[in-house]
Design a protein around this motif. Structure first.
Motif, PDB file in Angstrom:
ATOM      1  N   LEU A 161       0.837  -1.256   0.081  1.00  0.00           N
ATOM      2  CA  LEU A 161       0.097   0.163  -0.041  1.00  0.00           C
ATOM      3  C   LEU A 161       0.823   1.253   0.065  1.00  0.00           C
ATOM      4  O   LEU A 161       1.979   1.241   0.457  1.00  0.00           O
ATOM      5  CB  LEU A 161      -0.842  -0.012   1.431  1.00  0.00           C
ATOM      6  N   PRO A 162       0.354   2.523  -0.627  1.00  0.00           N
ATOM      7  CA  PRO A 162       1.090   3.692  -0.554  1.00  0.00           C
ATOM      8  C   PRO A 162       1.524   3.911   1.012  1.00  0.00           C
ATOM      9  O   PRO A 162       0.402   3.743   1.764  1.00  0.00           O
ATOM     10  CB  PRO A 162       0.080   4.329  -1.043  1.00  0.00           C
ATOM     11  N   SER A 163       2.525   4.156   1.216  1.00  0.00           N
ATOM     12  CA  SER A 163       2.842   4.660   2.800  1.00  0.00           C
ATOM     13  C   SER A 163       2.361   5.898   3.148  1.00  0.00           C
ATOM     14  O   SER A 163       1.707   6.519   2.337  1.00  0.00           O
ATOM     15  CB  SER A 163       4.253   4.534   3.029  1.00  0.00           C
ATOM     16  N   LYS A 164       2.344   6.197   4.324  1.00  0.00           N
ATOM     17  CA  LYS A 164       1.597   7.273   5.041  1.00  0.00           C
ATOM     18  C   LYS A 164       2.161   8.720   4.470  1.00  0.00           C
ATOM     19  O   LYS A 164       1.380   9.513   4.079  1.00  0.00           O
ATOM     20  CB  LYS A 164       1.894   7.313   6.532  1.00  0.00           C
ATOM     21  N   ASP A 165       3.370   9.061   3.952  1.00  0.00           N
ATOM     22  CA  ASP A 165       3.981   9.992   3.540  1.00  0.00           C
ATOM     23  C   ASP A 165       3.220  10.206   2.135  1.00  0.00           C
ATOM     24  O   ASP A 165       2.957  11.406   1.809  1.00  0.00           O
ATOM     25  CB  ASP A 165       5.308  10.115   3.404  1.00  0.00           C
ATOM     26  N   PHE A 166       2.921   8.990   1.289  1.00  0.00           N
ATOM     27  CA  PHE A 166       2.033   9.396   0.044  1.00  0.00           C
ATOM     28  C   PHE A 166       0.889  10.134   0.542  1.00  0.00           C
ATOM     29  O   PHE A 166       0.349  11.083  -0.161  1.00  0.00           O
ATOM     30  CB  PHE A 166       1.986   8.161  -0.437  1.00  0.00           C
ATOM     31  N   PHE A 167       0.029   9.452   1.400  1.00  0.00           N
ATOM     32  CA  PHE A 167      -1.313  10.156   1.545  1.00  0.00           C
ATOM     33  C   PHE A 167      -1.229  11.706   2.242  1.00  0.00           C
ATOM     34  O   PHE A 167      -2.018  12.395   2.014  1.00  0.00           O
ATOM     35  CB  PHE A 167      -2.022   9.288   2.469  1.00  0.00           C
TER      36      PHE A 167
END
Ligand code: AMP
Length: 160
Positions: free
Chosen positions: A16-22
């Motif tokens: 999954l995209p990691s937190k910094d992506f979101f």
């Protein structure tokens, strides 16, 4: 920006995209207001139809004279407003004001918001109108731009 892999049981599940992506700020993905075709609340429906037809855009933002975001207008709203019993009353186009037929119930996104919020909203909107604290129109964030960004990240993930 990046992805993390999430494991469930012994198997590696989809990454999954990691937190910094979101957490990425939307600002860098916004098409700025100077490049966005718009109409003003006091413009006629005829003018709005001309702008929509000439630009080829499905819908465009409506602003007030101070550049504050007020709503959206599309060609269907215009044709609906001149639909008579037996024919379309084109002659009425110059009299009708954009403010009387536009859609005001549009979710907007703040310029300082993050990608996560934008992703939630573009599920149901082709593009998002971006505003600041004063309600000033700052531009739009399109589903196309968001998908391009997501695609880039997914490709990076596949090649890593
Ligand atoms: P696109 O992602 O380019 O297909 O754009 C999706 C929708 O966003 C268009 O149909 C328009 O309603 C709106 N849009 C995109 N770019 C602009 C622009 N420069 N000015 C006004 N509306 C735009």
């Amino acid at each position: 920006m990046g992805f993390h892999s999430c494991a469930k049981g012994e198997e590696d599940m989809i990454s999954l995209p990691s937190k910094d992506f979101f957490d990425t700020r939307i600002e860098e993905f916004v098409i700025s207001s100077e490049k966005v075709a718009h109409v003003q609340i006091g413009n006629s429906a005829e003018h709005a139809l001309l702008v929509l037809t000439k630009t080829g855009y499905a819908a465009i933002p409506v602003l007030d004279s101070k550049y504050r975001f007020q709503g959206l207008i599309n060609a269907q709203m215009i044709t609906d407003s001149i639909l008579g019993m037996n024919h379309i009353e084109y002659e009425r186009l110059p009299e009708i004001r954009v403010q009387d037929i536009m859609n005001k119930e549009i979710p907007v996104i703040h310029i300082e918001e993050r990608f996560q919020k934008a992703l939630d909203l573009v599920i149901n909107q082709n593009f998002l109108c971006v505003v600041d604290d004063e309600g000033m129109f700052r531009g739009i964030l399109t589903r196309r731009v968001i998908l391009k960004h997501l695609k880039k990240l997914i490709y990076q993930l596949r090649n890593s």
